[in-house]
Scaffold this active site. Structure first.
Site, PDB file in Angstrom:
ATOM      1  N   ASP A   1       0.857  -1.191   0.000  1.00 25.11           N
ATOM      2  CA  ASP A   1       0.000   0.000   0.000  1.00 25.11           C
ATOM      3  C   ASP A   1       0.889   1.236   0.000  1.00 25.11           C
ATOM      4  O   ASP A   1       2.107   1.141   0.125  1.00 25.11           O
ATOM      5  CB  ASP A   1      -0.927   0.008   1.224  1.00 25.11           C
ATOM      6  CG  ASP A   1      -0.166   0.087   2.537  1.00 25.11           C
ATOM      7  OD1 ASP A   1      -0.751   0.503   3.538  1.00 25.11           O
ATOM      8  OD2 ASP A   1       1.038  -0.268   2.572  1.00 25.11           O
TER       9      ASP A   1
ATOM     10  N   ASP B   1       2.219   4.540   1.886  1.00 30.59           N
ATOM     11  CA  ASP B   1       2.355   4.979   3.269  1.00 30.59           C
ATOM     12  C   ASP B   1       1.415   6.167   3.509  1.00 30.59           C
ATOM     13  O   ASP B   1       0.773   6.665   2.580  1.00 30.59           O
ATOM     14  CB  ASP B   1       3.810   5.363   3.544  1.00 30.59           C
ATOM     15  CG  ASP B   1       4.170   5.333   5.016  1.00 30.59           C
ATOM     16  OD1 ASP B   1       3.796   4.352   5.691  1.00 30.59           O
ATOM     17  OD2 ASP B   1       4.826   6.268   5.487  1.00 30.59           O
TER      18      ASP B   1
END
Length: 290
Positions: A209, A211
Site C-alpha cells: 500500500d 504509506d
C-alpha cells in the site's frame, strides 16, 4: 545437518512453491540464540534451498524481537552463500503502486532496538556497507522478474523503521524528502549481518500500500491490503522459482566481493582476540579466524 546453497527469508506463503521437492523442517542451533523458526529444506530443479520464516510460522515475532543474528548464523551454518530477502513494504512514491516489486539497492537504517553486529568487545570488525546488497543477485532477480511477468523496479532506497507502529504523517513526509522509495521494518540489521557473514544478499521489497503521506491512504481497507499481500505472495513464489536456476548456474558467484567482506575488516590484533568470541564466531567468520 541438511545443507543448502540458497537461502530465502520471508513470509510463510513464499516457500509453498510448486515443484519444491524433498521438503522437510529441521531445527538448526545457533551460538547467538534461537532463530525465528526451523529451516525448511527443499530442492528446486536440483538446487538446494533453505527457507526461513522471518517472523516464525504464523507470524508470531514482531520486527524488534526478531533474532536477526541467529537467523543469518543458521543460514551460514547450513552452507548458504546467497540470500534472497522478501519483505512487505509501504510505498513512498506515486510511481510505485501496490503490487510493485522493488529490487532495493540502498538502505537507511532508522532502527535502534536491535543487535546489529556479530562482533563486539574482544573481537572488533568494520565491514563496508556502501553498497549493501549484491549486484550480481540483483541482476538475476531482475531477469527472473521479467521472465515471470512481474512489475519490478531496479534500484531504490528502503527506509527501515523500528516499528511496530507505522509512521506519523510528518515522518512519512520526512522520509520522502530524503529520497526514500519504500518503507518497512525488517531488512535491517539483516543486510548488515549478511555482509558480516560474507553472504551475497539481495532484497525484494513488495509494495502492499501507500504509506500515510498519500492522500488516499485513509481510504484503504484491511481487505484491500490482504488482497495485495496474497497476490504479492503468489508473485514472490513465481519469482523464486524463476531466479533459482539463474543463481544455481552462475559460474562467477565465487568471485563476488560479498564473499570476502571480512578480508580486511578485523581490527583486533590476533593476540588480543577473545577466545570465547572466536569460538562463537566460527560459523560466521571462521574463514578469516584460522
Amino acid at each position: 545437518m541438511a545443507q543448502a546453497s540458497i537461502g530465502i527469508i520471508g513470509g510463510s506463503g513464499v516457500y509453498d512453491i510448486a515443484g519444491l521437492e524433498h521438503k522437510r523442517w529441521e531445527k538448526v542451533e545457533s551460538s547467538f540464540g534461537a532463530p525465528s523458526d526451523e529451516l525448511l529444506f527443499g530442492e528446486l530443479n536440483g538446487v538446494k534451498l533453505a527457507f526461513l520464516p522471518r517472523h516464525g510460522r504464523g507470524h508470531k515475532i514482531p520486527p524488534s524481537e526478531i533474532n536477526f543474528r541467529a537467523n543469518i548464523d543458521v543460514l551460514k551454518r547450513v552452507g548458504v552463500s546467497d540470500v534472497i530477502s522478501v519483505s512487505a513494504v509501504g510505498s513512498l512514491r506515486e510511481h510505485l503502486p501496490p503490487g510493485t516489486f522493488v529490487i532495493v539497492d540502498q538502505f537507511i537504517d532508522r532502527t535502534f532496538a536491535r543487535e546489529k553486529s556479530f562482533f563486539g568487545t574482544g573481537l572488533v570488525a568494520h565491514v563496508s556497507m556502501a553498497h549493501p546488497v549484491c549486484k550480481r543477485l540483483g541482476d538475476h532477480i531482475e531477469v527472473a522478474a521479467r521472465e515471470a511477468g512481474i512489475s519490478a523496479m531496479r534500484g531504490g532506497t528502503y527506509l527501515v523503521m523500528e516499528g511496530p507502529q507505522f509512521s506519523s504523517l510528518a515522518e512519512s513526509e520526512l522520509y520522502r524528502s530524503w529520497g526514500c522509495d519504500v518503507i518497512g521494518m525488517t531488512n535491517m540489521p539483516e543486510a548488515k549481518l549478511a555482509r558480516e557473514a560474507e553472504l551475497c544478499y539481495a532484497t525484494v521489497a513488495m509494495v502492499t500500500d501507500y504509506d500515510c503521506w498519500h492522500p488516499n491512504h485513509d481510504d484503504v481497507t484491511v481487505e484491500q491490503i490482504i488482497k495485495v499481500l496474497l497476490a504479492n505472495a503468489d508473485k514472490a513464489k513465481s519469482l523464486v522459482k524463476h531466479v533459482v536456476p539463474h543463481i544455481g548456474a552462475d559460474a562467477k558467484a565465487c568471485e563476488c566481493g560479498c564473499r570476502s567482506a571480512l578480508q580486511y575488516a578485523l581490527i583486533t590484533a590476533p593476540e588480543a582476540r577473545d577466545a570465547a568470541m572466536k569460538k562463537k564466531l566460527q560459523a560466521i567468520a571462521g574463514r578469516v579466524l584460522k
